[in-house]
Design a protein around this motif. Structure first.
Motif, PDB file in Angstrom:
ATOM      1  N   LEU A 101     -24.942 -51.700 -40.039  1.00  0.00           N
ATOM      2  CA  LEU A 101     -23.663 -52.184 -39.534  1.00  0.00           C
ATOM      3  C   LEU A 101     -23.611 -51.905 -38.034  1.00  0.00           C
ATOM      4  O   LEU A 101     -24.068 -50.856 -37.580  1.00  0.00           O
ATOM      5  N   PHE A 102     -23.035 -52.842 -37.282  1.00  0.00           N
ATOM      6  CA  PHE A 102     -23.101 -52.793 -35.823  1.00  0.00           C
ATOM      7  C   PHE A 102     -21.712 -52.620 -35.209  1.00  0.00           C
ATOM      8  O   PHE A 102     -20.694 -52.999 -35.804  1.00  0.00           O
ATOM      9  N   SER A 103     -21.675 -52.061 -33.989  1.00  0.00           N
ATOM     10  CA  SER A 103     -20.394 -51.943 -33.291  1.00  0.00           C
ATOM     11  C   SER A 103     -19.892 -53.308 -32.846  1.00  0.00           C
ATOM     12  O   SER A 103     -18.691 -53.518 -32.692  1.00  0.00           O
ATOM     13  N   ASP A 104     -20.817 -54.231 -32.640  1.00  0.00           N
ATOM     14  CA  ASP A 104     -20.434 -55.613 -32.331  1.00  0.00           C
ATOM     15  C   ASP A 104     -19.890 -56.268 -33.610  1.00  0.00           C
ATOM     16  O   ASP A 104     -20.592 -56.388 -34.620  1.00  0.00           O
ATOM     17  N   GLN A 105     -18.631 -56.656 -33.584  1.00  0.00           N
ATOM     18  CA  GLN A 105     -17.973 -57.154 -34.791  1.00  0.00           C
ATOM     19  C   GLN A 105     -18.641 -58.420 -35.334  1.00  0.00           C
ATOM     20  O   GLN A 105     -18.758 -58.591 -36.551  1.00  0.00           O
ATOM     21  N   ALA A 106     -19.085 -59.279 -34.440  1.00  0.00           N
ATOM     22  CA  ALA A 106     -19.719 -60.524 -34.882  1.00  0.00           C
ATOM     23  C   ALA A 106     -21.010 -60.216 -35.643  1.00  0.00           C
ATOM     24  O   ALA A 106     -21.315 -60.865 -36.660  1.00  0.00           O
ATOM     25  N   SER A 107     -21.769 -59.235 -35.173  1.00  0.00           N
ATOM     26  CA  SER A 107     -23.013 -58.853 -35.846  1.00  0.00           C
ATOM     27  C   SER A 107     -22.732 -58.249 -37.215  1.00  0.00           C
ATOM     28  O   SER A 107     -23.433 -58.545 -38.194  1.00  0.00           O
ATOM     29  N   THR A 108     -21.717 -57.391 -37.301  1.00  0.00           N
ATOM     30  CA  THR A 108     -21.365 -56.791 -38.593  1.00  0.00           C
ATOM     31  C   THR A 108     -20.877 -57.859 -39.559  1.00  0.00           C
ATOM     32  O   THR A 108     -21.235 -57.850 -40.751  1.00  0.00           O
ATOM     33  N   LYS A 109     -20.092 -58.794 -39.060  1.00  0.00           N
ATOM     34  CA  LYS A 109     -19.599 -59.876 -39.914  1.00  0.00           C
ATOM     35  C   LYS A 109     -20.761 -60.705 -40.455  1.00  0.00           C
ATOM     36  O   LYS A 109     -20.775 -61.103 -41.635  1.00  0.00           O
ATOM     37  N   LYS A 110     -21.769 -60.917 -39.630  1.00  0.00           N
ATOM     38  CA  LYS A 110     -22.946 -61.678 -40.055  1.00  0.00           C
ATOM     39  C   LYS A 110     -23.719 -60.930 -41.132  1.00  0.00           C
ATOM     40  O   LYS A 110     -24.189 -61.521 -42.120  1.00  0.00           O
ATOM     41  N   VAL A 111     -23.848 -59.593 -40.978  1.00  0.00           N
ATOM     42  CA  VAL A 111     -24.534 -58.777 -41.985  1.00  0.00           C
ATOM     43  C   VAL A 111     -23.786 -58.851 -43.320  1.00  0.00           C
ATOM     44  O   VAL A 111     -24.384 -59.045 -44.390  1.00  0.00           O
ATOM     45  N   ILE A 112     -22.467 -58.719 -43.261  1.00  0.00           N
ATOM     46  CA  ILE A 112     -21.665 -58.762 -44.483  1.00  0.00           C
ATOM     47  C   ILE A 112     -21.794 -60.120 -45.169  1.00  0.00           C
ATOM     48  O   ILE A 112     -21.949 -60.204 -46.394  1.00  0.00           O
ATOM     49  N   ALA A 113     -21.770 -61.184 -44.367  1.00  0.00           N
ATOM     50  CA  ALA A 113     -21.893 -62.529 -44.942  1.00  0.00           C
ATOM     51  C   ALA A 113     -23.261 -62.731 -45.596  1.00  0.00           C
ATOM     52  O   ALA A 113     -23.386 -63.446 -46.603  1.00  0.00           O
ATOM     53  N   THR A 114     -24.284 -62.083 -45.048  1.00  0.00           N
ATOM     54  CA  THR A 114     -25.637 -62.203 -45.595  1.00  0.00           C
ATOM     55  C   THR A 114     -25.793 -61.452 -46.907  1.00  0.00           C
ATOM     56  O   THR A 114     -26.340 -61.985 -47.885  1.00  0.00           O
ATOM     57  N   TYR A 115     -25.314 -60.219 -46.949  1.00  0.00           N
ATOM     58  CA  TYR A 115     -25.511 -59.368 -48.123  1.00  0.00           C
ATOM     59  C   TYR A 115     -24.381 -59.503 -49.150  1.00  0.00           C
ATOM     60  O   TYR A 115     -24.600 -59.299 -50.351  1.00  0.00           O
ATOM     61  N   PHE A 116     -23.172 -59.840 -48.675  1.00  0.00           N
ATOM     62  CA  PHE A 116     -22.003 -59.919 -49.561  1.00  0.00           C
ATOM     63  C   PHE A 116     -21.206 -61.178 -49.215  1.00  0.00           C
ATOM     64  O   PHE A 116     -20.128 -61.085 -48.606  1.00  0.00           O
TER      65      PHE A 116
END
Length: 488
Positions: A101-116
């Protein structure tokens, strides 16, 4: 200012240093008395050969609070400390899945969309609603809350809906995330506050929120560089620090402190005294008894390893047990050790190449464990528990040869926290963060009402992270200035 007002500050932790910065900037005669040979307390540097470690905090968020402190002293924090963003903030290791999970919100949102898939919209709502919550709750940190009437301030009343009273953090996160993995990912409170996310109030969702909103940082050279910068400002302001100077008792006359007695028999005289709550606990039997009735956070088993190999770990890695709730119950309620552990690994070498030689690693491993009210015999348990921790890391991070590269090693147990750092029950996060111990109900507000004593530091309020310690120092300083003004 002629005949300067003399200020004696007991201890050289971050709260004491922040207070000394502010008061020395205002031209008060400030002296700090520290029982150890260095500043920082739990924020101190620990050196082992060519390896450097932060004893305590491993990351910094809400950097605006630190920036504000230096601005109040007419300084720029960046002239003293270089801050590097930590990315990813952490990599999470569950038994069936791992993701960053990243401090950059867009990156974290992308990770969440990928895994969940689909859960990224819950993250959007979490950030949006906690932005509002932070807006209402932040002003509350500026109040002393020394009486019940403080709770009826207009600012407090406006914030009440954001406190989500009667709801736990885990209950609150269920409103945003269906995945149990994401609920745990956004409730790392055992690490921050030494509590279970099923027990901690929902208002503390602003802490994981702050990592994604404000970012998370590492000072080059470690967290200790922050307290070194604070010491430098104090010295520039002609404040004085005295090391190996343990204050053992106060001399009292008519509810006023007339002197602070050092272990060597010397008596320090000042007009006002600032001290940490842990020292207050030892002042009277009555106060100790009151402290014993309070609810304390978990402790921590710490393992510091100097490794002659560079490992590909993130700056922060979190290993989750199969049943995190069972682990939390064992740690907080049953007060027994678990076999399946939650582990927090800090590898600053991933961000900063000054903490260990090139191609080496300074690794810090932290495991939440029961505090010393558990009566666990750490002399008996340490060897076996250390091996369990290492085996967990080797297995879950797939580094079977980890022990082959250990060049330096240092362990801190809950018993060490209590005996060497004078922390009640070895509870490194202080009192539990529950409503019955907040505000005017906090033990620091029940201390003897000495006319010239102010309580500062992590034990003085509910919230043990650096930003809250600094804000508490600012509150104590403001309270002092009001009293000083009235006395003239």
């Amino acid at each position: 200012m002629t005949n300067k007002t003399k200020i004696a500050i007991i201890g050289a932790g971050p709260g004491s240093l922040a207070t000394a910065m502010l008061l020395s900037q205002l031209d008060y005669e400030v002296s700090i008395y520290e029982k150890n040979d260095r500043i920082g307390g739990r924020t101190a540097l620990h050196k082992m050969g060519k390896y450097s470690f932060d004893i305590g905090p491993s990351a910094l968020t809400m950097t605006h609070v630190l920036t504000s402190l230096f601005m109040d002293c007419k300084r720029d924090i960046l002239d003293y400390v270089s801050l590097l963003p930590i990315n990813p903030i952490h990599t999470l290791y569950f038994k069936d899945i791992s993701f960053p999970l990243f401090s950059d919100q867009a990156s974290t949102k992308k990770v969440i969309a990928t895994y969940f898939p689909g859960e990224e919209y819950g993250f959007d709502r979490f950030m949006r609603e906690n932005t509002k919550k932070m807006l209402y709750l932040t002003p509350l940190n500026q109040f002393n809350y020394s009486s019940l009437f403080d709770f009826f301030r207009p600012t407090t009343l406006r914030a009440l809906p954001s406190l989500t009273l009667g709801r736990s953090l885990m209950d609150d996160l269920a409103r945003y995330f269906n995945s149990k993995h994401l609920r745990l990912a956004f409730s790392l409170q055992m690490r921050y506050l030494g509590m279970s996310p099923w027990d901690i109030p929902a208002s503390y969702s602003i802490i994981p929120f702050s990592e994604y909103y404000y970012g998370t940082y590492h000072p080059i050279g470690g967290q200790n560089k922050i307290v070194e910068a604070m010491q430098q400002v104090i010295t520039e302001n002609k404040g004085k620090l005295f090391f190996n100077s343990e204050v053992t008792e106060f001399e009292i006359d008519d509810k006023k402190i007339t002197g602070a007695k050092l272990a060597n028999g010397q008596v320090i005289e000042a007009d006002y005294y600032f001290t940490n709550l842990d020292f207050i606990h030892s002042m009277t039997t009555e106060k100790t008894n009151k402290a014993d009735t309070k609810e304390y956070s978990s402790s921590a088993f710490m393992l510091y390893l100097g490794l002659n190999k560079e490992f590909p770990f993130s700056h922060q890695s979190i290993i989750f047990p199969s049943d995190y709730r069972k682990f939390s119950i064992n740690t907080m309620h049953k007060k027994i050790l678990s076999k399946d552990l939650a582990v927090h690994i800090t590898n600053p070498s991933a961000t900063d190449n000054t903490m260990a030689p090139i191609n080496h690693s300074s690794i810090r491993i932290m495991v939440p464990v029961p505090n010393n009210s558990s009566q666990i015999d750490w002399k008996k348990e340490t060897k076996e528990f250390r091996q369990l921790v290492l085996d967990t890391v080797k297995d879950r991070l797939d580094v079977p040869d980890l022990e082959d590269f250990i060049e330096e090693e240092f362990i801190i147990t809950p018993k060490d926290w209590e005996e060497k750092y004078h922390i009640k029950h070895g509870a490194v996060f202080g009192l539990q963060h529950v409503w019955s111990q907040h505000g005017f109900l906090h033990l620091s507000k029940k201390t003897p009402n000495y006319k010239n004593l102010f309580v500062i530091g992590a034990g003085a309020m509910t919230g043990s992270s650096l930003p809250y310690i600094i804000e508490n120092a600012q509150i104590a300083t403001k309270k002092f200035l009001q009293k000083e003004k009235k006395s003239k």
